[in-house]
Design a protein around this motif. Structure first.
Motif, mmCIF file in Angstrom:
data_model
loop_
_atom_site.group_PDB
_atom_site.id
_atom_site.type_symbol
_atom_site.label_atom_id
_atom_site.label_comp_id
_atom_site.label_asym_id
_atom_site.label_seq_id
_atom_site.Cartn_x
_atom_site.Cartn_y
_atom_site.Cartn_z
ATOM 1 N N ASP A 186 0.821 -1.217 0.000
ATOM 2 C CA ASP A 186 0.000 0.000 0.000
ATOM 3 C C ASP A 186 0.852 1.263 0.000
ATOM 4 O O ASP A 186 0.367 2.342 -0.359
ATOM 5 C CB ASP A 186 -0.915 0.021 1.231
ATOM 6 N N GLY A 187 2.115 1.145 0.451
ATOM 7 C CA GLY A 187 2.986 2.310 0.501
ATOM 8 C C GLY A 187 2.781 3.180 1.721
ATOM 9 O O GLY A 187 3.323 4.286 1.799
ATOM 10 N N ASN A 188 1.971 2.690 2.695
ATOM 11 C CA ASN A 188 1.705 3.513 3.882
ATOM 12 C C ASN A 188 2.449 3.013 5.127
ATOM 13 O O ASN A 188 2.154 3.440 6.246
ATOM 14 C CB ASN A 188 0.199 3.563 4.174
ATOM 15 N N LEU A 189 3.403 2.112 4.941
ATOM 16 C CA LEU A 189 4.152 1.572 6.077
ATOM 17 C C LEU A 189 5.637 1.860 5.863
ATOM 18 O O LEU A 189 6.231 1.424 4.871
ATOM 19 C CB LEU A 189 3.925 0.058 6.190
ATOM 20 N N GLN A 190 6.218 2.591 6.777
ATOM 21 C CA GLN A 190 7.622 2.958 6.676
ATOM 22 C C GLN A 190 8.422 2.277 7.789
ATOM 23 O O GLN A 190 7.988 2.243 8.944
ATOM 24 C CB GLN A 190 7.785 4.476 6.796
ATOM 25 N N ALA A 191 9.572 1.737 7.437
ATOM 26 C CA ALA A 191 10.440 1.113 8.430
ATOM 27 C C ALA A 191 11.159 2.193 9.235
ATOM 28 O O ALA A 191 11.637 3.181 8.686
ATOM 29 C CB ALA A 191 11.446 0.200 7.742
ATOM 30 N N VAL A 192 11.219 1.973 10.555
ATOM 31 C CA VAL A 192 11.813 2.949 11.477
ATOM 32 C C VAL A 192 13.135 2.402 12.004
ATOM 33 O O VAL A 192 13.177 1.260 12.477
ATOM 34 C CB VAL A 192 10.858 3.228 12.660
ATOM 35 N N PRO A 193 14.228 3.166 11.940
ATOM 36 C CA PRO A 193 15.519 2.670 12.449
ATOM 37 C C PRO A 193 15.418 2.236 13.908
ATOM 38 O O PRO A 193 14.698 2.846 14.707
ATOM 39 C CB PRO A 193 16.450 3.879 12.290
ATOM 40 N N GLN A 194 16.145 1.184 14.254
ATOM 41 C CA GLN A 194 16.158 0.716 15.634
ATOM 42 C C GLN A 194 16.925 1.695 16.512
ATOM 43 O O GLN A 194 17.902 2.290 16.077
ATOM 44 C CB GLN A 194 16.824 -0.658 15.716
ATOM 45 N N PRO A 195 16.503 1.840 17.769
ATOM 46 C CA PRO A 195 17.271 2.687 18.687
ATOM 47 C C PRO A 195 18.632 2.069 18.981
ATOM 48 O O PRO A 195 18.807 0.854 18.894
ATOM 49 C CB PRO A 195 16.398 2.725 19.949
ATOM 50 N N VAL A 196 19.584 2.912 19.322
ATOM 51 C CA VAL A 196 20.922 2.408 19.633
ATOM 52 C C VAL A 196 21.002 1.917 21.076
ATOM 53 O O VAL A 196 21.924 1.199 21.445
ATOM 54 C CB VAL A 196 21.996 3.486 19.382
ATOM 55 N N GLU A 197 20.030 2.308 21.910
ATOM 56 C CA GLU A 197 20.002 1.825 23.284
ATOM 57 C C GLU A 197 19.183 0.532 23.361
ATOM 58 O O GLU A 197 18.255 0.325 22.596
ATOM 59 C CB GLU A 197 19.370 2.861 24.225
ATOM 60 N N GLY A 198 19.533 -0.307 24.314
ATOM 61 C CA GLY A 198 18.747 -1.509 24.578
ATOM 62 C C GLY A 198 19.104 -2.708 23.723
ATOM 63 O O GLY A 198 18.353 -3.684 23.683
ATOM 64 N N ILE A 199 20.244 -2.663 23.035
ATOM 65 C CA ILE A 199 20.655 -3.797 22.203
ATOM 66 C C ILE A 199 21.157 -4.932 23.100
ATOM 67 O O ILE A 199 22.025 -4.733 23.948
ATOM 68 C CB ILE A 199 21.760 -3.388 21.215
ATOM 69 N N THR A 200 20.577 -6.110 22.933
ATOM 70 C CA THR A 200 21.087 -7.316 23.590
ATOM 71 C C THR A 200 21.202 -8.406 22.540
ATOM 72 O O THR A 200 20.508 -8.384 21.525
ATOM 73 C CB THR A 200 20.162 -7.787 24.735
ATOM 74 N N LEU A 201 22.094 -9.354 22.787
ATOM 75 C CA LEU A 201 22.376 -10.399 21.804
ATOM 76 C C LEU A 201 21.876 -11.756 22.287
ATOM 77 O O LEU A 201 21.886 -12.052 23.489
ATOM 78 C CB LEU A 201 23.877 -10.465 21.518
ATOM 79 N N ALA A 202 21.450 -12.578 21.342
ATOM 80 C CA ALA A 202 20.876 -13.894 21.648
ATOM 81 C C ALA A 202 21.510 -14.952 20.755
ATOM 82 O O ALA A 202 20.864 -15.487 19.848
ATOM 83 C CB ALA A 202 19.362 -13.865 21.450
ATOM 84 N N PRO A 203 22.783 -15.286 20.999
ATOM 85 C CA PRO A 203 23.424 -16.320 20.179
ATOM 86 C C PRO A 203 22.795 -17.684 20.410
ATOM 87 O O PRO A 203 22.083 -17.902 21.405
ATOM 88 C CB PRO A 203 24.882 -16.294 20.657
ATOM 89 N N LYS A 204 23.044 -18.599 19.509
ATOM 90 C CA LYS A 204 22.536 -19.959 19.633
ATOM 91 C C LYS A 204 22.910 -20.550 20.987
ATOM 92 O O LYS A 204 24.034 -20.382 21.458
ATOM 93 C CB LYS A 204 23.111 -20.832 18.510
#
Length: 310
Positions: A186-204
């Motif tokens: 539809d063209g009415n949905l825009q992707a928003v950059p992720q915040p730089v705070e709150g990044i956590t990692l989930a490796p296998k």
């Protein structure tokens, strides 16, 4: 839009079903991992996504690596507008990412930027999160770092295993992915950059990560067991053999046992931790099927003072 869906395990099937049922987009092909050995005979078996696609009469692509020239050539021939992805299981090279006009859109089972990586649900449970969810985002070359189209949230229940939570997120996320495809078209949905705070990692999760330390507090023991169930399976050692722990429950009112120390009642088995005890409900001894902990205890005849983890 013309879509090529990429996914491999059972958890990806609800999203494929949602896209097929929407009637709005054409799923022209499916990309999945090659057939893998399974069962006692170790015969090659197609992935759950491949099996579902074959039932629906959809072309299935199974590249050994997604940079294989034959695969890339076929993808260019199909010329998809967008490639939705759920747990595909292989890193997509830039040459593949550049083919669809609207990119590859991943359904990831966390609230990004939390728990980027292969095992977001397991890590969320082991960390004690009370709320989690799923996100759709535009894939770029970084690890789950692309801009986000949408999210759904899901409360974590006190007895949830990673299997329980992942099942609920698979269905909630399927609706989110279908809605994301609609919004992109539809063209009415825009992707928003992720915040730089709150990044956590989930490796296998590795086997050693699933080793239960009974010197840890009871809540930690419970979280590791729930986070590693059904896979890879939380475990400890008893009499020199591995014992899988399938279900435990913390008992705040009982604090008379040392870490790992076992106590057996008529129909109950208790183990001490670094705080208060847990009750063992279901276990799986090495080489045997899952069983109630009370049945296991009767069979092995636990002696006074015996401990887990020794």
């Amino acid at each position: 839009m013309k879509l090529v869906f990429a996914g491999t395990p059972e958890v990806a099937v609800p999203a494929l079903d949602a896209l097929l049922a929407s009637g709005r987009h054409e799923v022209a092909a499916v990309v999945t991992r090659p057939d893998a050995p399974a069962g006692r005979g170790r015969r090659l078996v197609a992935s759950p996504v491949a099996q579902r696609a074959e039932e629906a009469g959809i072309e299935v692509l199974k590249p050994v690596k997604p940079r294989d020239e034959d695969f890339l050539a076929r993808l260019r021939e199909i010329a998809p507008d967008c490639c939705p992805v759920v747990a595909y299981g292989a890193l997509l090279p830039k040459v593949a990412l550049d083919i669809p006009a609207r990119g590859w859109v991943n359904l990831h089972f966390s609230l990004l930027p939390a728990w980027r990586g292969a095992a977001p649900v397991q890590h969320s449970l082991m960390a004690g999160d009370q709320v989690t969810g799923a996100s759709t985002f535009l894939i770029e070359e970084g690890l789950d770092s692309g801009p986000v189209y949408g999210v759904v949230t899901e409360d974590v229940r006190p007895t949830d295993t990673s299997g329980d939570l992942l099942t609920r997120l698979a269905f909630a996320g399927a609706g989110l992915l279908a809605a994301t495809m609609d919004g992109i078209e539809d063209g009415n949905l825009q992707a928003v950059p992720q915040p730089v705070e709150g990044i956590t990692l989930a490796p296998k999760i590795q086997v050693e990560d699933a080793h239960v330390d009974f010197a840890a507090p009871a809540l930690r023991v419970d979280r590791v067991v729930r986070g590693c169930t059904p896979a890879p399976g939380a475990w400890t050692v008893f009499r020199g053999e591995r014992l899988k722990l399938i279900q435990v429950t913390p008992l705040p009112d009982r604090a008379d046992l040392a870490p790992g120390e076992l106590a057996v009642g008529k129909n109950n088995v208790y183990a001490g931790t670094g705080s208060y005890a847990v009750e063992l409900l279901w276990v799986q001894p090495q080489g045997k099927k899952p069983m109630k902990a009370a049945d296991w205890a009767r069979g092995v005849r636990i002696a006074a003072g015996e401990r887990l983890g020794v």
